[in-house]
Scaffold this motif. Structure first.
Motif, PDB file in Angstrom:
ATOM      1  N   ALA A 170       3.640 -20.270  14.841  1.00 52.85           N
ATOM      2  CA  ALA A 170       3.244 -19.431  15.523  1.00 52.85           C
ATOM      3  C   ALA A 170       3.152 -18.326  14.948  1.00 52.85           C
ATOM      4  N   VAL A 171       1.778 -17.478  15.036  1.00 54.94           N
ATOM      5  CA  VAL A 171       0.691 -16.271  14.829  1.00 54.94           C
ATOM      6  C   VAL A 171       1.476 -15.064  15.417  1.00 54.94           C
ATOM      7  N   GLN A 172       1.684 -14.985  16.598  1.00 56.58           N
ATOM      8  CA  GLN A 172       2.099 -13.844  17.446  1.00 56.58           C
ATOM      9  C   GLN A 172       3.495 -13.575  17.123  1.00 56.58           C
ATOM     10  N   ASP A 173       4.072 -14.167  16.284  1.00 54.57           N
ATOM     11  CA  ASP A 173       5.679 -13.948  15.506  1.00 54.57           C
ATOM     12  C   ASP A 173       6.018 -15.261  14.294  1.00 54.57           C
ATOM     13  N   LEU A 174       4.520 -14.563  14.332  1.00 58.49           N
ATOM     14  CA  LEU A 174       4.960 -14.680  12.333  1.00 58.49           C
ATOM     15  C   LEU A 174       5.873 -14.193  11.142  1.00 58.49           C
ATOM     16  N   GLY A 175       6.123 -15.357  10.151  1.00 60.15           N
ATOM     17  CA  GLY A 175       6.932 -14.508   8.999  1.00 60.15           C
ATOM     18  C   GLY A 175       6.826 -14.559   8.227  1.00 60.15           C
ATOM     19  N   ALA A 176       6.907 -14.096   6.992  1.00 61.59           N
ATOM     20  CA  ALA A 176       6.810 -14.270   5.598  1.00 61.59           C
ATOM     21  C   ALA A 176       6.944 -16.017   5.370  1.00 61.59           C
TER      22      ALA A 176
ATOM     23  N   PRO B  26      -6.241 -20.320  -9.218  1.00 57.37           N
ATOM     24  CA  PRO B  26      -6.494 -20.441  -7.594  1.00 57.37           C
ATOM     25  C   PRO B  26      -6.407 -19.281  -6.625  1.00 57.37           C
ATOM     26  N   VAL B  27      -6.593 -19.684  -5.830  1.00 56.71           N
ATOM     27  CA  VAL B  27      -7.027 -18.671  -5.018  1.00 56.71           C
ATOM     28  C   VAL B  27      -6.547 -18.992  -3.422  1.00 56.71           C
ATOM     29  N   VAL B  28      -5.877 -18.528  -2.761  1.00 58.03           N
ATOM     30  CA  VAL B  28      -5.257 -18.563  -1.130  1.00 58.03           C
ATOM     31  C   VAL B  28      -5.983 -17.738  -0.242  1.00 58.03           C
ATOM     32  N   ILE B  29      -6.533 -17.974   0.653  1.00 55.71           N
ATOM     33  CA  ILE B  29      -7.031 -18.232   1.649  1.00 55.71           C
ATOM     34  C   ILE B  29      -6.735 -17.883   3.201  1.00 55.71           C
ATOM     35  N   LEU B  30      -5.552 -16.701   3.254  1.00 58.37           N
ATOM     36  CA  LEU B  30      -5.426 -16.249   4.784  1.00 58.37           C
ATOM     37  C   LEU B  30      -5.965 -16.691   5.642  1.00 58.37           C
ATOM     38  N   ASP B  31      -6.028 -17.258   6.521  1.00 59.54           N
ATOM     39  CA  ASP B  31      -6.879 -16.652   7.868  1.00 59.54           C
ATOM     40  C   ASP B  31      -5.891 -17.054   9.148  1.00 59.54           C
ATOM     41  N   GLY B  32      -6.339 -15.724   9.559  1.00 61.59           N
ATOM     42  CA  GLY B  32      -4.838 -15.700  11.253  1.00 61.59           C
ATOM     43  C   GLY B  32      -4.461 -14.362  11.000  1.00 61.59           C
ATOM     44  N   LEU B  33      -4.153 -13.833  10.063  1.00 60.76           N
ATOM     45  CA  LEU B  33      -3.339 -12.174  10.397  1.00 60.76           C
ATOM     46  C   LEU B  33      -4.158 -11.828  10.931  1.00 60.76           C
ATOM     47  N   ASP B  34      -5.169 -11.576  11.163  1.00 57.94           N
ATOM     48  CA  ASP B  34      -6.072 -10.530  11.885  1.00 57.94           C
ATOM     49  C   ASP B  34      -5.858 -10.646  13.942  1.00 57.94           C
TER      50      ASP B  34
END
Length: 420
Positions: free
Chosen positions: A95-101, A199-207
């Motif tokens: 739920a990216v509009q209420d995203l927690g760590a 390793p590389v973690v790519i987090l798409d959607g934080l925008d």
């Protein structure tokens, strides 16, 4: 022989604004991706990742400028180098509009497990057991002791939390019982185990974070996302953050904070001395290739060259807006029972966009829009400027410095308002 209707049907599919070329590909951004669209920016990201195994990078940009497609291309390149690239679509999994760590860390762990299995790498038995034990506390039983079983269990909890505020809160409360950073500690163990695969973690959607939450996530005194984790990471961020007065603090944690913005494909070249713009032949060529990559497999000649030129101008260089214009133009051609997409169809589609802007217009926009048109400047980081950038009233370009232009539908609206 396939008739025009069937070709138009396929064109509307590949030009749908929510169409993703990578959905037709096994890995990477798909065959219709034009690498040149993001060439210089992508090369900077790849160089940073090549030189620094702990690089922490940000990617910002207006909606539709191609952030996701770019990052899929980078992930594909990393995997071709034998590295683990865990691409996480946070918008699809949380739920990216209420995203927690907590959800962010769990999604990264699930993606790492899936990618590690594909390369033959496996986290240590201790890390697997630590993750299984944490999940057992949630479910009452431990998942299978293999990467696939563990990844499936993590995604199952993410799906539940995405759809329920109560489950989200319970998940975060359970995580806090193990310490404020318990899920980060589990992610850290996993990244350390996989360190030989860089390793590389790519987090798409934080925008997609709402402005207030984005400020709280990146600009307050809390730990910055992924900044303390081992290995490399790339995070998309809202463009509004770049225009916050305290944005420069992120340069302490992220390597490319000063060059994080992915601009639109440059439709114009700007002379900072004369303050004049002129059409960019390179930008036009890139945008033409982006359209042709989707049109040519259907019918090379079904979109008239003059119509394509007009759509390119109308898009302002924004890839998603170009797709939107093309899809609307196809519908216009079908309505008038045409066999080709002609300039008149594109003009009608641009007119529709102009009227859409008219409905959203507010009087406070007027002085800002005039200054952009006359001087290619967007002053300050006020709420009006951010609203115009996010709503694509104004397109941001870069050649040395940032400068701005109005897309064709907005220019038409501004001319009409001045005449009226």
């Amino acid at each position: 022989m396939i008739d025009a209707r069937e070709k138009f049907r396929e064109l509307t599919r590949v030009f749908d604004p929510i169409y993703r070329p990578y959905q037709d590909a096994g890995d990477g951004p798909g065959s219709s991706y034009v690498r040149e669209a993001h060439e210089g920016y992508r090369e900077q990201l790849e160089a940073a990742l090549d030189l620094n195994d702990n690089a922490k990078l940000l990617v910002a940009g207006q909606p539709g400028c191609g952030k996701t497609t770019l990052l899929l291309s980078v992930a594909q390149w990393l995997r071709s180098q034998g590295r683990i690239a865990a691409f996480v679509d946070l918008e699809a999994q949380t739920a990216v509009q209420d995203l927690g760590a907590v959800e962010m860390h769990l999604a990264a762990m699930a993606a790492l497990l899936s990618q590690a299995r594909g390369t033959g790498a496996v986290p240590s038995a201790g890390t697997i057991e630590a993750c299984r034990g944490w999940i057992e506390e949630l479910e009452g039983s431990a998942p299978p002791p293999d990467p696939d079983g563990l990844a499936t269990a993590l995604r199952r909890h993410l799906a539940r939390a995405r759809d329920s505020d109560g489950i989200r809160k319970e998940l975060r409360d359970r995580a806090a019982q193990g310490g404020a950073d318990h899920t980060l500690q589990l992610l850290t163990l996993m990244l350390q185990d996989l360190s030989d695969r860089r390793p590389v973690v790519i987090l798409d959607g934080l925008d997609k974070l709402p402005p207030a939450q984005a400020r709280d996530t990146f600009l307050d005194d809390k730990r910055k996302p992924m900044a303390e984790a081992p290995g490399s990471a790339i995070l998309t961020i809202p463009l509004s953050i770049v225009y916050e007065p305290t944005f420069n603090v992120l340069s302490e944690r992220y390597n490319n904070a000063d060059s994080a913005v992915l601009p639109a494909v440059r439709l114009w070249d700007f002379d900072s001395n004369t303050r004049e713009r002129r059409r960019s032949s390179k930008g036009e060529r890139i945008l033409r290739r982006i359209v042709e990559a989707r049109v040519n497999p259907i019918d090379l000649g079904i979109v008239m060259s003059e119509a394509l030129d007009r759509a390119i101008v109308g898009s302002g260089g924004n890839i998603r807006e170009l797709s939107r214009l093309m899809q609307s133009s196809v519908v216009k051609a079908h309505v008038r029972r045409g066999s080709f997409v002609e300039p008149q169809d594109v003009e009608a589609a641009i007119a529709d966009q102009r009227e859409s802007f008219r409905r959203a217009y507010e009087p406070r926009f007027l002085p800002v829009l005039k200054k952009v048109r006359d001087e290619c400047q967007l002053e300050g980081g006020g709420e009006v400027s951010k609203q115009l950038l996010y709503g694509l009233w104004v397109v941001e370009y870069r050649n040395g410095t940032a400068w701005y232009s109005l897309p064709e539908p907005v220019e038409q609206l501004l001319r009409q308002m001045e005449r009226g």
